[in-house]
Motif scaffolding. Sequence first.
Motif, PDB file in Angstrom:
ATOM      1  N   GLU A  40      60.716  27.070 -58.421  1.00 51.56           N
ATOM      2  CA  GLU A  40      61.142  25.611 -57.155  1.00 51.56           C
ATOM      3  C   GLU A  40      61.928  25.343 -57.716  1.00 51.56           C
ATOM      4  O   GLU A  40      61.870  24.826 -59.110  1.00 51.56           O
ATOM      5  CB  GLU A  40      59.408  24.958 -57.484  1.00 51.56           C
ATOM      6  N   VAL A  42      63.968  20.584 -58.238  1.00 53.35           N
ATOM      7  CA  VAL A  42      63.612  19.807 -57.969  1.00 53.35           C
ATOM      8  C   VAL A  42      64.877  19.045 -57.908  1.00 53.35           C
ATOM      9  O   VAL A  42      65.442  19.087 -58.908  1.00 53.35           O
ATOM     10  CB  VAL A  42      62.181  19.054 -59.024  1.00 53.35           C
ATOM     11  N   LYS A  44      66.089  14.917 -57.883  1.00 54.03           N
ATOM     12  CA  LYS A  44      65.813  13.553 -57.284  1.00 54.03           C
ATOM     13  C   LYS A  44      66.710  12.399 -56.785  1.00 54.03           C
ATOM     14  O   LYS A  44      67.915  12.857 -58.404  1.00 54.03           O
ATOM     15  CB  LYS A  44      64.874  13.211 -58.579  1.00 54.03           C
ATOM     16  N   VAL A  52      62.871  15.960 -53.384  1.00 56.71           N
ATOM     17  CA  VAL A  52      62.993  16.916 -52.840  1.00 56.71           C
ATOM     18  C   VAL A  52      62.657  18.248 -53.831  1.00 56.71           C
ATOM     19  O   VAL A  52      63.315  18.167 -55.104  1.00 56.71           O
ATOM     20  CB  VAL A  52      64.040  17.479 -52.318  1.00 56.71           C
ATOM     21  N   THR A  53      62.018  19.962 -53.264  1.00 60.03           N
ATOM     22  CA  THR A  53      61.940  20.841 -53.713  1.00 60.03           C
ATOM     23  C   THR A  53      62.170  21.247 -53.042  1.00 60.03           C
ATOM     24  O   THR A  53      61.597  21.880 -51.574  1.00 60.03           O
ATOM     25  CB  THR A  53      60.132  20.802 -53.912  1.00 60.03           C
ATOM     26  N   SER A  55      62.632  26.152 -52.638  1.00 61.02           N
ATOM     27  CA  SER A  55      62.243  27.497 -52.976  1.00 61.02           C
ATOM     28  C   SER A  55      63.756  28.331 -53.409  1.00 61.02           C
ATOM     29  O   SER A  55      64.104  27.630 -53.359  1.00 61.02           O
ATOM     30  CB  SER A  55      61.761  28.561 -52.038  1.00 61.02           C
ATOM     31  N   LEU A  60      63.820  24.103 -48.494  1.00 58.73           N
ATOM     32  CA  LEU A  60      63.358  22.580 -48.761  1.00 58.73           C
ATOM     33  C   LEU A  60      62.225  22.996 -48.387  1.00 58.73           C
ATOM     34  O   LEU A  60      61.185  23.507 -47.146  1.00 58.73           O
ATOM     35  CB  LEU A  60      63.576  22.232 -47.733  1.00 58.73           C
ATOM     36  N   LYS A  61      61.336  23.037 -49.401  1.00 60.55           N
ATOM     37  CA  LYS A  61      59.735  23.231 -49.538  1.00 60.55           C
ATOM     38  C   LYS A  61      59.109  21.734 -48.434  1.00 60.55           C
ATOM     39  O   LYS A  61      57.355  21.441 -48.677  1.00 60.55           O
ATOM     40  CB  LYS A  61      59.226  24.390 -50.719  1.00 60.55           C
ATOM     41  N   ASP A  62      59.678  20.443 -49.652  1.00 55.91           N
ATOM     42  CA  ASP A  62      58.364  19.104 -49.492  1.00 55.91           C
ATOM     43  C   ASP A  62      59.663  18.303 -50.094  1.00 55.91           C
ATOM     44  O   ASP A  62      61.392  18.855 -50.490  1.00 55.91           O
ATOM     45  CB  ASP A  62      57.403  19.442 -51.127  1.00 55.91           C
ATOM     46  N   ILE A  63      59.243  17.168 -49.387  1.00 50.99           N
ATOM     47  CA  ILE A  63      60.208  16.088 -49.577  1.00 50.99           C
ATOM     48  C   ILE A  63      59.113  14.623 -49.948  1.00 50.99           C
ATOM     49  O   ILE A  63      58.172  14.519 -48.927  1.00 50.99           O
ATOM     50  CB  ILE A  63      61.431  15.589 -48.152  1.00 50.99           C
ATOM     51  N   SER A  64      59.201  13.854 -50.742  1.00 45.56           N
ATOM     52  CA  SER A  64      59.159  12.925 -50.977  1.00 45.56           C
ATOM     53  C   SER A  64      59.899  11.462 -50.910  1.00 45.56           C
ATOM     54  O   SER A  64      60.317  11.519 -51.724  1.00 45.56           O
ATOM     55  CB  SER A  64      58.109  13.214 -52.217  1.00 45.56           C
TER      56      SER A  64
END
Length: 109
Positions: A40, A42, A44, A52-53, A55, A60-64
């Motif tokens: 993974e 990241v 920022k 964002v994360t 693979s 795109l696996k995740d966004i915060s």
Amino acid sequence: MSKRPNFGGMGGMNMQQMMKQAKKLQEQMAQEQQTITAQEFVGKSADDMVVVTFSGDRKLKDISINKDAIDPDDPDMLQDLIIDAINKGLSEIDEATQQSLGKYTKGMI
């Protein structure tokens, strides 16, 4: 009487050896690519307002998004933060790929 070149002797053996080495190299590269894909990465934005994360295969696996980044009067700021985080995450993947696979492609390009 003309002499024919002998292609079956040592030259054939070298070609066989080269093919074995190429296959081994290809297998090593595939294994390293799998390792990258399983990781993974990241990205920022400034002050970690957007994280964002990805693979290793650039999905795109995740966004915060920090709630403080959401300003209804300034949507452009949030867009810029998202773009910044995404670009940094993708750069991380590119850097890892270059470090891992660059040793195989060095001098080819």
